[in-house]
Design a protein around this motif. Structure first.
Motif, PDB file in Angstrom:
ATOM      1  N   ALA A 131      55.844  97.408  70.833  1.00 20.71           N
ATOM      2  CA  ALA A 131      54.722  98.344  70.955  1.00 20.71           C
ATOM      3  C   ALA A 131      53.407  97.584  70.849  1.00 20.71           C
ATOM      4  O   ALA A 131      53.187  96.843  69.891  1.00 20.71           O
ATOM      5  N   MET A 132      52.518  97.790  71.848  1.00 19.64           N
ATOM      6  CA  MET A 132      51.271  97.024  71.924  1.00 19.64           C
ATOM      7  C   MET A 132      50.033  97.909  71.950  1.00 19.64           C
ATOM      8  O   MET A 132      48.935  97.412  72.194  1.00 19.64           O
ATOM      9  N   THR A 133      50.189  99.213  71.717  1.00 15.15           N
ATOM     10  CA  THR A 133      49.029 100.106  71.659  1.00 15.15           C
ATOM     11  C   THR A 133      49.116 100.912  70.372  1.00 15.15           C
ATOM     12  O   THR A 133      50.021 100.714  69.563  1.00 15.15           O
ATOM     13  N   TRP A 134      48.184 101.856  70.200  1.00 16.43           N
ATOM     14  CA  TRP A 134      48.205 102.658  68.970  1.00 16.43           C
ATOM     15  C   TRP A 134      49.455 103.529  68.888  1.00 16.43           C
ATOM     16  O   TRP A 134      49.861 103.908  67.792  1.00 16.43           O
ATOM     17  N   MET A 135      50.086 103.829  70.022  1.00 18.54           N
ATOM     18  CA  MET A 135      51.357 104.555  70.014  1.00 18.54           C
ATOM     19  C   MET A 135      52.461 103.545  69.730  1.00 18.54           C
ATOM     20  O   MET A 135      53.173 103.078  70.626  1.00 18.54           O
ATOM     21  N   ASN A 136      52.601 103.220  68.446  1.00 22.57           N
ATOM     22  CA  ASN A 136      53.369 102.026  68.069  1.00 22.57           C
ATOM     23  C   ASN A 136      54.651 102.304  67.303  1.00 22.57           C
ATOM     24  O   ASN A 136      55.209 101.396  66.694  1.00 22.57           O
TER      25      ASN A 136
ATOM     26  N   VAL B  76      45.981 103.193  80.294  1.00 20.47           N
ATOM     27  CA  VAL B  76      44.754 103.900  80.656  1.00 20.47           C
ATOM     28  C   VAL B  76      43.604 103.637  79.692  1.00 20.47           C
ATOM     29  O   VAL B  76      42.483 103.339  80.126  1.00 20.47           O
ATOM     30  N   GLU B  77      43.829 103.747  78.363  1.00 22.18           N
ATOM     31  CA  GLU B  77      42.683 103.586  77.452  1.00 22.18           C
ATOM     32  C   GLU B  77      42.230 102.141  77.355  1.00 22.18           C
ATOM     33  O   GLU B  77      41.051 101.859  77.131  1.00 22.18           O
ATOM     34  N   ILE B  78      43.167 101.194  77.535  1.00 21.55           N
ATOM     35  CA  ILE B  78      42.777  99.786  77.491  1.00 21.55           C
ATOM     36  C   ILE B  78      41.832  99.466  78.641  1.00 21.55           C
ATOM     37  O   ILE B  78      40.824  98.769  78.467  1.00 21.55           O
ATOM     38  N   ASN B  79      42.118 100.002  79.811  1.00 22.15           N
ATOM     39  CA  ASN B  79      41.248  99.727  80.947  1.00 22.15           C
ATOM     40  C   ASN B  79      39.960 100.549  80.919  1.00 22.15           C
ATOM     41  O   ASN B  79      38.922 100.096  81.423  1.00 22.15           O
ATOM     42  N   ALA B  80      39.990 101.723  80.311  1.00 17.03           N
ATOM     43  CA  ALA B  80      38.741 102.458  80.095  1.00 17.03           C
ATOM     44  C   ALA B  80      37.847 101.686  79.128  1.00 17.03           C
ATOM     45  O   ALA B  80      36.627 101.586  79.327  1.00 17.03           O
ATOM     46  N   LEU B  81      38.438 101.125  78.088  1.00 17.53           N
ATOM     47  CA  LEU B  81      37.688 100.307  77.138  1.00 17.53           C
ATOM     48  C   LEU B  81      37.171  99.027  77.796  1.00 17.53           C
ATOM     49  O   LEU B  81      36.059  98.566  77.498  1.00 17.53           O
ATOM     50  N   TRP B  82      37.958  98.460  78.684  1.00 18.74           N
ATOM     51  CA  TRP B  82      37.567  97.239  79.388  1.00 18.74           C
ATOM     52  C   TRP B  82      36.341  97.503  80.270  1.00 18.74           C
ATOM     53  O   TRP B  82      35.371  96.740  80.236  1.00 18.74           O
ATOM     54  N   TYR B  83      36.360  98.594  80.994  1.00 17.83           N
ATOM     55  CA  TYR B  83      35.204  98.969  81.822  1.00 17.83           C
ATOM     56  C   TYR B  83      33.977  99.194  80.939  1.00 17.83           C
ATOM     57  O   TYR B  83      32.880  98.696  81.227  1.00 17.83           O
ATOM     58  N   ASN B  84      34.150  99.914  79.859  1.00 15.55           N
ATOM     59  CA  ASN B  84      33.049 100.187  78.934  1.00 15.55           C
ATOM     60  C   ASN B  84      32.490  98.887  78.353  1.00 15.55           C
ATOM     61  O   ASN B  84      31.272  98.722  78.212  1.00 15.55           O
ATOM     62  N   SER B  85      33.373  97.944  78.027  1.00 17.62           N
ATOM     63  CA  SER B  85      32.935  96.671  77.447  1.00 17.62           C
ATOM     64  C   SER B  85      32.116  95.857  78.442  1.00 17.62           C
ATOM     65  O   SER B  85      31.098  95.254  78.080  1.00 17.62           O
ATOM     66  N   LEU B  86      32.545  95.813  79.704  1.00 19.88           N
ATOM     67  CA  LEU B  86      31.799  95.055  80.711  1.00 19.88           C
ATOM     68  C   LEU B  86      30.421  95.661  80.955  1.00 19.88           C
ATOM     69  O   LEU B  86      29.432  94.929  81.139  1.00 19.88           O
ATOM     70  N   LYS B  87      30.338  96.973  80.953  1.00 14.46           N
ATOM     71  CA  LYS B  87      29.036  97.620  81.116  1.00 14.46           C
ATOM     72  C   LYS B  87      28.127  97.307  79.916  1.00 14.46           C
ATOM     73  O   LYS B  87      26.925  97.093  80.081  1.00 14.46           O
ATOM     74  N   PHE B  88      28.719  97.262  78.739  1.00 12.72           N
ATOM     75  CA  PHE B  88      27.943  96.944  77.545  1.00 12.72           C
ATOM     76  C   PHE B  88      27.463  95.493  77.577  1.00 12.72           C
ATOM     77  O   PHE B  88      26.333  95.187  77.168  1.00 12.72           O
ATOM     78  N   VAL B  89      28.300  94.595  78.060  1.00 13.55           N
ATOM     79  CA  VAL B  89      27.904  93.189  78.183  1.00 13.55           C
ATOM     80  C   VAL B  89      26.773  93.036  79.199  1.00 13.55           C
ATOM     81  O   VAL B  89      25.850  92.242  79.002  1.00 13.55           O
ATOM     82  N   ALA B  90      26.853  93.796  80.280  1.00  9.50           N
ATOM     83  CA  ALA B  90      25.757  93.771  81.249  1.00  9.50           C
ATOM     84  C   ALA B  90      24.460  94.245  80.602  1.00  9.50           C
ATOM     85  O   ALA B  90      23.373  93.700  80.867  1.00  9.50           O
ATOM     86  N   GLU B  91      24.576  95.233  79.734  1.00  8.53           N
ATOM     87  CA  GLU B  91      23.416  95.741  78.992  1.00  8.53           C
ATOM     88  C   GLU B  91      22.873  94.655  78.060  1.00  8.53           C
ATOM     89  O   GLU B  91      21.654  94.473  77.946  1.00  8.53           O
ATOM     90  N   LEU B  92      23.779  93.949  77.406  1.00  6.74           N
ATOM     91  CA  LEU B  92      23.379  92.858  76.518  1.00  6.74           C
ATOM     92  C   LEU B  92      22.639  91.772  77.309  1.00  6.74           C
ATOM     93  O   LEU B  92      21.617  91.247  76.860  1.00  6.74           O
TER      94      LEU B  92
END
Length: 636
Positions: free
Chosen positions: A404-409, A425-441
């Motif tokens: 098990a590699m996610t919170w559903m463990n 799904v949530e890992i890739n939603a988080l990945w998209y969110n992280s890249l947008k945040f890095v662009a903001e940084l």
């Protein structure tokens, strides 16, 4: 309080900053092996908590007749000595206070678990009664791990030493001495005996061993007069008895009121802080959880920022951020944080930093955590994270088929119950969110090249995300492994709407919320699986294997409900404010059940939505605090 069937399901938890706790039912009848008046970590033995003082029976003695106020469960559903029948009042808005009446004697008992010492303090006050009344205090000792049970044996030491106004003793080698002292001179009567066959029905329900024997070395006897108070202290260190009354008053002054929903959550938030010599941590929950990386980063914004304690966020991030950074660069882990290798952990860390930026400003966030954010992104992009793989379409893949590699463990017989693998799904939603945040940084740093680079990557991932996860029915696949989608309706798709940056179009976001509302929403959060699924198992009951199977197959989770409410407010703004308020009311009711004043680990997926699992769960408390703060921002 005199209805055992009702009151034994209600518990009370008090903790300190060392990970120690005092935990029992409201009538002090222990129903779990985890219950105890003084339960502390003993690092010299192992990394578990240990029950030293299981309980303390108090007896009122009048005319040489003893009235025992204690309560224990024995074989055959027998409860003795049924001290709960003397209870007249109970209150825990400030500190747990029980009022007993025995004939003409009215006795008040107040309990406090000291903040920065492994010490339980109990104050007895003779409110009314004859001029002279005797109290007998009988300690029940266990000296065992919370995962074990104690049985009568010849190894347990009966030796004790007298100390000022009390005694000290240790049953087994390797354990610290338990110091039991009173604020008033008393007589200790040495009358060693084992109380045999005490039962813990909660362990019996779980299919575990549930009977134990407890050692009682004797009893303390003290004479009191009307209006007088006596303080009992149980601790691993000695204290000057003359300071006990003052110490009790000081500890009382530092206890905030728990007289409404927010204040209860506020007080509960502080129960998860754990300070050790090597740093500060967040305990994932009580009574059996330790510090876990994912839980730490998800909980931090709610447990610190939502209650206006940014210093607490920074203090814990000093430990958790350093531990994550060491893992990313390949250093041996020096901190006691579990599951830091899980693939979503660094992405949740970015999300936590993002919330800090909202609260304390981008400049401070990037100054403190910018290097960590860059390190996370670079490690993932370069393929150096051992459990994350970047696919040609820019999305992240994981291998969760055998582990098990996610919170559903949850796992049964060594295999994950929900083998989420491939594109999750949530890992890739988080990945998209992280890249947008890095662009903001990068924009904040005036690095237009890096900003454009990560904006471009995020846009490509947005397209890939929609191609992989969006289906014709209108919800999102939970995971897609080797081109085969998992069609079960699960709550993890809500993150694709709730996060600051969503890879979905507005119509797609509305469709996700619609499915979550229709199939997953309960009064206690989102179900982990739709009732339409043939695997739907809404009741978290039975043996441990049965519970592990049900863990993510239909149970409801409040922390998921927090992200659901955030998604609803993000998309519909004030027009759904009353709806979200009603959702919060569903959680407020829970303050009176399970562990009073906090939020349990999970709930049954079907009505009446009984609370289950751990008595206090950090992510649940954190998300409800964060939602309270978010509601406030929309209201005013």
């Amino acid at each position: 309080m005199t209805n055992l069937e009702a009151v034994l399901s209600k518990e009370l938890l008090r903790t300190n900053r060392s990970g120690a706790y005092s935990y029992s039912t409201l009538v002090d009848c222990n129903t779990r092996k985890y219950h105890g008046l003084l339960v502390i970590p003993v690092p010299e033995i192992d990394d578990d908590n240990h029950v030293l003082l299981s309980s303390l029976d108090c007896s009122v003695v009048q005319h040489d007749v003893e009235f025992n106020l204690g309560l224990h469960k024995y074989q055959g559903n027998n409860y003795a000595p049924k001290g709960h029948k003397y209870i007249r009042e109970f209150d825990c808005d400030h500190i747990p206070t029980t009022l007993y009446r025995v004939g003409s004697v009215v006795l008040k008992r107040e309990k406090i678990f000291q903040h920065y010492e492994n010490r339980i303090l109990i104050r007895y006050t003779l409110v009314d009664g004859p001029s002279q009344t005797k109290l007998r205090l009988r300690p029940f000792l266990a000296f065992r791990s919370v995962n074990d049970l104690c049985h009568e044996n010849g190894v347990a030491s009966r030796e004790y030493q007298e100390i000022e106004n009390g005694i000290k003793t240790s049953l087994y080698a390797g354990y610290p001495e338990l110091n039991m002292q009173l604020s008033k001179k008393n007589e200790f009567v040495f009358a060693p005996d084992w109380y045999r066959g005490i039962e813990y029905p909660k362990e019996q329900e779980r299919g575990y061993a549930f009977q134990e024997d407890l050692y009682v070395p004797g009893y303390f006897e003290v004479t009191m007069k009307k209006g007088e108070s006596v303080v009992f202290a149980g601790c691993t260190s000695k204290i000057k008895p003359s300071t006990l009354k003052k110490l009790f008053d000081e500890e009382c002054d530092h206890r905030p009121a728990r007289d409404n929903f927010f204040r209860s959550l506020y007080s509960s938030a502080h129960q998860f802080y754990n300070h050790k010599k090597d740093g500060s941590y967040i305990i994932a929950g009580y009574p059996w959880f330790k510090c876990r990386a994912r839980d730490t980063f998800i909980s931090l914004p709610g447990l610190a920022l939502a209650i206006e304690e940014p210093d607490r966020f920074e203090l814990i991030m000093k430990t958790a951020g350093k531990a994550l950074n060491d893992f990313l660069i390949g250093k041996p882990l020096q901190y006691d944080i579990a599951e830091i290798e899980q693939p979503d952990v660094p992405l949740w860390a970015v999300w936590a930093i993002q919330q800090y930026a909202h609260s304390q400003g981008e400049e401070k966030a990037f100054e403190l955590y910018g290097e960590l954010v860059w390190n996370i992104i670079n490690t993932i992009e370069s393929g150096k994270h051992p459990n994350i793989f970047v696919a040609d379409n820019g999305l992240l893949r994981i291998n969760g088929s055998s582990k098990a590699m996610t919170w559903m463990n949850s796992t049964v017989y060594g295999k994950p119950v929900v083998p989420r693998s491939g594109y999750v799904v949530e890992i890739n939603a988080l990945w998209y969110n992280s890249l947008k945040f890095v662009a903001e940084l990068a924009r904040f740093k005036n690095d237009n090249f890096a900003s454009d680079k990560y904006e471009s990557k995020a846009n490509a991932i947005k397209q890939s995300f929609q191609e992989v996860f969006v289906n014709e029915s209108g919800y999102l696949w939970d995971y897609v492994d080797n081109g085969v989608p998992n069609a079960e309706v699960r709550p993890n798709m809500i993150f694709a709407v709730a996060l600051d940056y969503s890879p979905l179009e507005t119509a797609q976001q509305k469709s996700v919320i619609y499915f979550c509302t229709r199939e997953l929403l309960t009064a206690k959060g989102l179900r982990s699986l739709s009732p339409k699924s043939g695997k739907y198992t809404p009741y978290y009951v039975g043996t441990q294997n049965q519970r592990d199977w049900a863990y993510h197959q239909g149970t409801a989770w409040p922390w998921l409900g927090g992200f659901y409410m955030e998604a609803v407010m993000k998309l519909h703004k004030r027009s759904r404010l009353s709806f979200v308020h009603r959702q919060m009311v569903g959680f407020e009711d829970e303050m009176f059940y399970h562990a009073v004043g906090t939020m349990p680990e999970l709930f049954d997926g079907n009505p009446p939505f009984h609370g289950r699992g751990g008595c206090a769960f950090a992510m649940n408390v954190a998300e409800l605090l964060r939602m309270s703060k978010l509601l406030e921002s929309y209201t005013y």
